[in-house]
Every structure is written in structure tokens, then in C-alpha cells.
Design an enzyme around this catalytic site. Structure first.
Site, PDB file in Angstrom:
ATOM      1  N   LYS A  11      11.279 -47.636-109.361  1.00  0.00           N
ATOM      2  CA  LYS A  11      11.943 -47.496-108.772  1.00  0.00           C
ATOM      3  C   LYS A  11      13.157 -47.545-109.231  1.00  0.00           C
ATOM      4  CE  LYS A  11      12.771 -51.344-106.748  1.00  0.00           C
ATOM      5  NZ  LYS A  11      14.595 -51.020-106.977  1.00  0.00           N
ATOM      6  N   ALA A 100      11.918 -57.477-115.197  1.00  0.00           N
ATOM      7  CA  ALA A 100      13.087 -58.504-113.925  1.00  0.00           C
ATOM      8  C   ALA A 100      14.486 -57.120-114.844  1.00  0.00           C
ATOM      9  CB  ALA A 100      13.061 -59.313-115.494  1.00  0.00           C
ATOM     10  N   GLY A 105       9.329 -53.314-111.017  1.00  0.00           N
ATOM     11  CA  GLY A 105       8.271 -52.997-112.476  1.00  0.00           C
ATOM     12  C   GLY A 105       6.816 -54.024-111.551  1.00  0.00           C
ATOM     13  N   ASP A 140      10.562 -55.103-101.771  1.00  0.00           N
ATOM     14  CA  ASP A 140      10.641 -54.128-102.018  1.00  0.00           C
ATOM     15  C   ASP A 140       8.624 -52.875-102.354  1.00  0.00           C
ATOM     16  OD1 ASP A 140      13.057 -54.437-103.194  1.00  0.00           O
ATOM     17  OD2 ASP A 140      13.154 -54.850-105.118  1.00  0.00           O
TER      18      ASP A 140
END
Length: 288
Positions: A11, A100, A105, A140
């Protein structure tokens, strides 16, 4: 024995405005998000009990983290739709994306788990129901569930798919430093910043999109640079490469992206970034 696979695309937040805060302390966001062909990949087989194995170049970064979000997503799916899956699943995560890194992820992995579980269950599960479950795993995760270019709002749960959209190419660069999202939000001085301008009606034209992007920003970039100064250097060098429409940090960092209109420009830029920053992770991909 049946084998199921599911990609978990990266993303990229082309813009990310922090425009307010809820009474419970959640940050209200506005942004334009795209997804790339770069992805983690999940593979699942029926087993006696649930098990998660991790392979790939970034597998070591997940060692010792305890309960992985993939297993949390699986447990949550079973809670909402009991008896719809085998008693056990042996899942392998091929971890191709840095951890991170501001490119979703873990959220993408959780979303891929939900999509895969829904396919395996053969249950009549609506995307709205699956999105509600996704939100329980993080702000997210719903957008990663769709993995399509979208405008986001709220805490990330309001999603408006954007179609058509230019066939852009991205170059990603990460200095190899993990940045905890919560730490970046704590560093953010203003929780109520100017809103994102409306997306132009002719957004399928890259020139119109490029002009619009110049009036947007990532409000988390400045606090992230204070913690990881390399972000500024990567952004600056990316911006100077031929054909780069925009260079900016994605999400809470530390991944920087460059937007390019042509594949040959993106490939050349990725080579130059790799030469300039040999210790950084550099990748090139079209958006999907």
C-alpha cells in the site's frame, strides 16, 4: 490436498492528511492510496492445527514478535464464521516487503488472510461484512482488503474506489530502519491540518493528477524525518531523477516513493537509487 494462495500487495499513500482526532484519540485521515504488484504472498494447506511459517528476505524481522496479525485475522474470521474453515491451517507467509515501512505490510497480510479465508470457506460473505471484521484488525486493513486505488477518510475505514486512474510506475526506497506508526503520530505537532483538495474529475490523465498531487502532502513526513533523517535524503535524490513526477514518504515511513509515467524511466531510476544507496531496499513496480 488443496493449496490456496493469496497476494498481499504493498500500500502506498500518495497523499496522507491528518485532519482531526476523534474523542477516543483516533486520528482522522484523508488520503489517496494506491497498491503495487510488489507483494507478500500467503499459502495455506489444511492441517491438524493452525501454524504460521515465514520465509522470504524479510522473514527475520518477524522472529519473536509473538502473535502475528495473520493468526489474529484467522482467529477473528473463525469467531465471526464458525465451522466455515478446516480445524487447522498451515500457512506460509513469503515476506517480500520490509517491516514497519509505511507500506501496509502487516495490514496487507491480514487483509489477504481474510480474503483467502472467505474463498476457502465458500460462505456467502459480503464485502461489507468482511470490511467490518477487517477494521477490528486496524485502520489500514479495510483499504488493503480492496487493494485498489482509493480515497480514504475517517480513521481509514471510509473508502471510495477511484477508477479510471493513470497507469503509473513507482520506485520505492527504504533505508532499512523500522518506524513504529504510534511513535510518528506522537511526534506529530498538529492533529488538525488543512483538508485534502477534491480529486479532479479528469484524474485518469497523469498531468492533471501530477498538478493535484503538488497541492497535497503527507503530514507524517516531517515527524518521521526527525526520527529517521535518511528519509529526507532519499526523497531529495528521488525527486531529481529524470521523469519523477513526485517524490514523497508513504504512510508513517520510512519508505519513500517516486512516481513515474513510463516503465523505462522507473527502471532507470531504480537502478540509480540502488547505486546511490546500496544499503537500502529499492524496488520498482506498476500500480494495480
Amino acid at each position: 490436498m488443496s493449496v490456496w494462495t493469496e497476494p498481499a500487495p504493498a500500500k502506498i499513500n500518495l497523499s496522507l492528511h491528518v485532519v482531526g482526532q476523534t474523542p477516543k484519540g483516533y486520528h482522522q485521515l484523508q488520503g489517496l492510496t494506491v497498491f503495487t504488484k510488489l507483494c507478500d504472498e500467503l499459502t495455506a494447506r489444511e492441517s491438524k492445527k493452525d501454524r504460521l511459517g515465514v520465509t522470504g528476505p524479510f522473514a527475520k524481522a518477524l522472529v519473536g514478535e509473538g502473535s502475528n496479525i495473520i493468526l489474529k485475522a484467522l482467529d477473528l474470521f473463525r469467531h465471526h464464521w464458525p465451522k466455515s474453515l478446516p480445524d487447522g491451517l498451515d500457512i506460509t507467509l513469503e515476506k517480500m516487503l520490509p517491516v514497519a515501512a509505511g507500506i501496509g505490510g502487516g495490514s496487507a497480510d491480514a487483509a489477504a488472510t481474510l480474503r483467502m479465508a472467505a474463498r476457502m470457506s465458500q460462505s456467502d460473505i459480503s464485502i461489507a461484512e468482511l470490511s467490518e471484521v477487517a477494521l477490528e484488525l486496524g485502520a489500514d486493513v479495510p483499504m488493503c482488503l480492496f487493494s485498489r486505488t482509493c480515497i480514504i477518510g475517517g480513521v481509514g475505514e471510509k473508502i471510495q474506489v477511484v477508477d479510471p486512474f493513470p497507469k503509473l510506475q513507482l520506485v520505492l526506497a527504504n533505508p532499512g530502519v523500522g518506524v513504529p506508526t504510534a511513535q510518528i503520530f506522537r511526534q506529530l505537532k498538529s492533529k488538525s491540518n488543512p483538508q485534502m483538495p477534491p480529486l479532479p474529475t479528469q484524474v485518469e490523465h497523469s498531468a492533471a493528477l501530477a498538478l493535484w498531487l503538488q497541492d497535497t502532502r503527507n503530514d507524517l513526513e516531517i515527524p518521521a524525518i526527525q526520527i529517521v533523517p535518511q528519509i529526507a535524503e532519499l526523497t531529495r535524490e528521488m525527486a531529481h531523477l529524470p521523469g519523477c513526477i513526485l517524490s514523497r514518504m508513504s504512510g508513517s515511513g520510512a519508505t519513500v516513493f517516486g512516481v513515474f509515467g513510463a516503465e523505462v524511466q522507473a527502471m532507470s531510476a531504480a537502478q540509480q537509487m540502488h547505486q546511490e544507496f546500496p544499503n537500502s531496499w529499492v524496488a520498482q513496480s506498476p500500480i494495480i
